[in-house]
Design a protein around this motif. Sequence first.
Motif, PDB file in Angstrom:
ATOM      1  N   LYS A 111       0.840  -1.206   0.000  1.00 44.60           N
ATOM      2  CA  LYS A 111       0.000   0.000   0.000  1.00 44.60           C
ATOM      3  C   LYS A 111       0.877   1.259   0.000  1.00 44.60           C
ATOM      4  O   LYS A 111       0.577   2.237  -0.684  1.00 44.60           O
ATOM      5  N   GLN A 112       1.964   1.234   0.760  1.00 52.02           N
ATOM      6  CA  GLN A 112       2.887   2.370   0.758  1.00 52.02           C
ATOM      7  C   GLN A 112       3.538   2.538  -0.610  1.00 52.02           C
ATOM      8  O   GLN A 112       3.726   3.665  -1.093  1.00 52.02           O
ATOM      9  N   PHE A 113       3.870   1.414  -1.239  1.00 52.86           N
ATOM     10  CA  PHE A 113       4.465   1.427  -2.582  1.00 52.86           C
ATOM     11  C   PHE A 113       3.498   2.069  -3.577  1.00 52.86           C
ATOM     12  O   PHE A 113       3.879   2.936  -4.374  1.00 52.86           O
ATOM     13  N   MET A 114       2.228   1.660  -3.525  1.00 51.41           N
ATOM     14  CA  MET A 114       1.220   2.209  -4.434  1.00 51.41           C
ATOM     15  C   MET A 114       1.068   3.718  -4.230  1.00 51.41           C
ATOM     16  O   MET A 114       1.000   4.489  -5.194  1.00 51.41           O
ATOM     17  N   ALA A 115       1.014   4.138  -2.965  1.00 51.20           N
ATOM     18  CA  ALA A 115       0.856   5.567  -2.659  1.00 51.20           C
ATOM     19  C   ALA A 115       2.065   6.361  -3.163  1.00 51.20           C
ATOM     20  O   ALA A 115       1.920   7.443  -3.749  1.00 51.20           O
ATOM     21  N   ARG A 116       3.249   5.789  -2.955  1.00 50.85           N
ATOM     22  CA  ARG A 116       4.488   6.470  -3.334  1.00 50.85           C
ATOM     23  C   ARG A 116       4.568   6.700  -4.836  1.00 50.85           C
ATOM     24  O   ARG A 116       5.110   7.707  -5.295  1.00 50.85           O
ATOM     25  N   HIS A 117       4.017   5.767  -5.603  1.00 53.00           N
ATOM     26  CA  HIS A 117       4.153   5.834  -7.056  1.00 53.00           C
ATOM     27  C   HIS A 117       2.851   6.203  -7.770  1.00 53.00           C
ATOM     28  O   HIS A 117       2.748   6.050  -8.994  1.00 53.00           O
ATOM     29  N   GLY A 118       1.870   6.699  -7.020  1.00 54.47           N
ATOM     30  CA  GLY A 118       0.643   7.215  -7.623  1.00 54.47           C
ATOM     31  C   GLY A 118      -0.187   6.170  -8.330  1.00 54.47           C
ATOM     32  O   GLY A 118      -0.835   6.457  -9.340  1.00 54.47           O
ATOM     33  N   ILE A 119      -0.194   4.954  -7.792  1.00 53.68           N
ATOM     34  CA  ILE A 119      -0.949   3.856  -8.405  1.00 53.68           C
ATOM     35  C   ILE A 119      -2.332   3.794  -7.754  1.00 53.68           C
ATOM     36  O   ILE A 119      -2.429   3.709  -6.529  1.00 53.68           O
ATOM     37  N   PRO A 120      -3.420   3.868  -8.543  1.00 52.58           N
ATOM     38  CA  PRO A 120      -4.765   3.970  -7.960  1.00 52.58           C
ATOM     39  C   PRO A 120      -5.152   2.750  -7.134  1.00 52.58           C
ATOM     40  O   PRO A 120      -5.124   1.622  -7.621  1.00 52.58           O
ATOM     41  N   THR A 121      -5.512   2.977  -5.875  1.00 52.35           N
ATOM     42  CA  THR A 121      -5.849   1.906  -4.942  1.00 52.35           C
ATOM     43  C   THR A 121      -6.794   2.459  -3.877  1.00 52.35           C
ATOM     44  O   THR A 121      -6.790   3.681  -3.632  1.00 52.35           O
ATOM     45  N   PRO A 122      -7.614   1.638  -3.249  1.00 49.78           N
ATOM     46  CA  PRO A 122      -8.493   2.145  -2.187  1.00 49.78           C
ATOM     47  C   PRO A 122      -7.689   2.737  -1.036  1.00 49.78           C
ATOM     48  O   PRO A 122      -6.586   2.269  -0.734  1.00 49.78           O
ATOM     49  N   GLY A 123      -8.265   3.773  -0.375  1.00 51.16           N
ATOM     50  CA  GLY A 123      -7.614   4.383   0.774  1.00 51.16           C
ATOM     51  C   GLY A 123      -7.487   3.398   1.922  1.00 51.16           C
ATOM     52  O   GLY A 123      -8.316   2.503   2.086  1.00 51.16           O
ATOM     53  N   SER A 124      -6.421   3.552   2.740  1.00 53.32           N
ATOM     54  CA  SER A 124      -6.211   2.609   3.839  1.00 53.32           C
ATOM     55  C   SER A 124      -5.317   3.223   4.912  1.00 53.32           C
ATOM     56  O   SER A 124      -4.628   4.212   4.678  1.00 53.32           O
ATOM     57  N   GLU A 125      -5.339   2.585   6.088  1.00 50.62           N
ATOM     58  CA  GLU A 125      -4.409   2.883   7.181  1.00 50.62           C
ATOM     59  C   GLU A 125      -4.026   1.552   7.819  1.00 50.62           C
ATOM     60  O   GLU A 125      -4.814   0.595   7.789  1.00 50.62           O
ATOM     61  N   SER A 126      -2.830   1.507   8.416  1.00 45.27           N
ATOM     62  CA  SER A 126      -2.358   0.277   9.056  1.00 45.27           C
ATOM     63  C   SER A 126      -2.197   0.489  10.553  1.00 45.27           C
ATOM     64  O   SER A 126      -1.773   1.556  10.996  1.00 45.27           O
ATOM     65  N   PHE A 127      -2.514  -0.579  11.334  1.00 42.19           N
ATOM     66  CA  PHE A 127      -2.454  -0.493  12.791  1.00 42.19           C
ATOM     67  C   PHE A 127      -1.859  -1.771  13.386  1.00 42.19           C
ATOM     68  O   PHE A 127      -2.074  -2.870  12.866  1.00 42.19           O
ATOM     69  N   SER A 128      -1.114  -1.593  14.481  1.00 39.86           N
ATOM     70  CA  SER A 128      -0.522  -2.707  15.217  1.00 39.86           C
ATOM     71  C   SER A 128      -1.092  -2.719  16.633  1.00 39.86           C
ATOM     72  O   SER A 128      -1.946  -1.886  16.978  1.00 39.86           O
ATOM     73  N   ASN A 129      -0.622  -3.646  17.465  1.00 38.08           N
ATOM     74  CA  ASN A 129      -1.069  -3.665  18.860  1.00 38.08           C
ATOM     75  C   ASN A 129      -0.752  -2.346  19.562  1.00 38.08           C
ATOM     76  O   ASN A 129      -1.534  -1.877  20.391  1.00 38.08           O
ATOM     77  N   GLU A 130       0.386  -1.756  19.191  1.00 34.30           N
ATOM     78  CA  GLU A 130       0.799  -0.501  19.821  1.00 34.30           C
ATOM     79  C   GLU A 130      -0.153   0.644  19.461  1.00 34.30           C
ATOM     80  O   GLU A 130      -0.292   1.610  20.213  1.00 34.30           O
ATOM     81  N   SER A 131      -0.786   0.552  18.311  1.00 33.34           N
ATOM     82  CA  SER A 131      -1.697   1.628  17.880  1.00 33.34           C
ATOM     83  C   SER A 131      -3.153   1.143  17.823  1.00 33.34           C
ATOM     84  O   SER A 131      -3.966   1.672  17.072  1.00 33.34           O
ATOM     85  N   LEU A 132      -3.468   0.135  18.650  1.00 36.66           N
ATOM     86  CA  LEU A 132      -4.813  -0.451  18.647  1.00 36.66           C
ATOM     87  C   LEU A 132      -5.895   0.594  18.929  1.00 36.66           C
ATOM     88  O   LEU A 132      -6.923   0.629  18.244  1.00 36.66           O
ATOM     89  N   GLN A 133      -5.673   1.454  19.908  1.00 35.03           N
ATOM     90  CA  GLN A 133      -6.696   2.447  20.260  1.00 35.03           C
ATOM     91  C   GLN A 133      -6.952   3.409  19.101  1.00 35.03           C
ATOM     92  O   GLN A 133      -8.097   3.772  18.825  1.00 35.03           O
ATOM     93  N   GLU A 134      -5.879   3.811  18.417  1.00 35.42           N
ATOM     94  CA  GLU A 134      -6.038   4.655  17.225  1.00 35.42           C
ATOM     95  C   GLU A 134      -6.825   3.912  16.145  1.00 35.42           C
ATOM     96  O   GLU A 134      -7.662   4.502  15.449  1.00 35.42           O
ATOM     97  N   GLY A 135      -6.573   2.607  16.029  1.00 31.78           N
ATOM     98  CA  GLY A 135      -7.288   1.793  15.046  1.00 31.78           C
ATOM     99  C   GLY A 135      -8.764   1.713  15.349  1.00 31.78           C
ATOM    100  O   GLY A 135      -9.612   1.836  14.454  1.00 31.78           O
TER     101      GLY A 135
END
Length: 423
Positions: A111-135
């Motif tokens: 997903k980061q690769f697609m964003a970096r190179h302007g490749i059309p893809t659905p919007g997204s965010e990534s979360f881990s245990n450390e960022s569970l509350q944000e997720g």
Amino acid sequence: MNILVLGSGGRESAFAWKISQSAACAQLFIAPGNGGTGAYGKNINLNPNDFEAVKALVLKENIELVVVGPEEPLVRGIHDFFLADESLAKIPVIGPKSEGAILEGSKDFSKQFMARHGIPTPGSESFSNESLQEGLAYLDNHSLPIVLKADGLAAGKGVVICQTVAEAKEELQAMLGGKFGSAGSLVVIEEYLTGIELSVFVLTDGDNYVILPEAKDYKKIGQGDSGLNTGGMGSVSPVPFADQAFLDKVEQKIIIPTIDGLKKDGIDYSGFIFFGLFKVGDEPLIIEYNCRMGDPETESVIPRIENDLVELFMATAKKQLKDYKLSISPKNAATVMVVAGGYPGDYEKGKTITGIDNVRQSVVFHAGTVLESGVIKTNGGRVIAVTSLQDNQFDALQSATADAARLYFDGKYFREDIGFDLV
């Protein structure tokens, strides 16, 4: 030359079937292979992830070309292993090094690769245990349905579509809590797309590429695309709704930026790239990359390639794809997957398979089978792929479905509607 195919599924059966037709193939080995691949070469009982065992086989049998079917050995670095070993370094491996295979090995990376190179893809965010509350807070403001994806390899089962925020929150915590093991230690939350799916494949030598036939597969277990997700219940190629104008958009907006992006990022990528696409209106969006061919799409795609597959692979290994002309059959391929009773849940193995000799207008690609004392038995959830190549799509679908019905084993099941939504 002596050639080794690594893997045991329907995809590897299709590779073996096609490679065995090449005048350049002296001896073919399939490791571990299955109950049907012995018809095309010699099965060798080894684990493709055991690189030392692969090395021993390659040196013993004077293997001159290795074709890697599944993703796990690629993500684990089998190509790197060959390059780092003086006795193996000159042997071509069809499949990317681990730095390229991470396109499939990590959904967050892709997903980061697609964003970096302007490749059309659905919007997204990534979360881990450390960022569970944000997720969890992110889910509160997310549109429905919500797509959750385990970051790593989860045997095709790491994607969950949730219809409510409460369900998504429960699923996020389950995934981060180990539902998919280490594959779910990072979770990608992605926008849900309304459209129709298809798969496009390229084979690249790192600089140039050839576009293989496109395909559409069917993931749901039940008729009318209902029920649980599976590894794939069938596929068709070509795809009627992907006309040349749309495929040109795929090349310009997704394929070329991907190949260029790999070069810009310093990733030397040689092998297959699978583009999992959605057609939304008339526009293509990519939802995932794979670093290998799909299954059961391979069983529909390979029969339409008229070129010598070994020559194509060697052109890839020698970086000679620039002027390579791919010849694609105008015929239609349809693949129906015959599965074990209970699949994709708990299913039984060891059921005797009969009726293979009764198949009339199709090629039988074994997937989850084993040969015991001369008897073919079931050995997996997806047991056999039945592929028919005909002048039009309706005839291909009808032939593959009729031939799937000619097979028998206890608990056998297949979808009778694969592809008919497109006719």
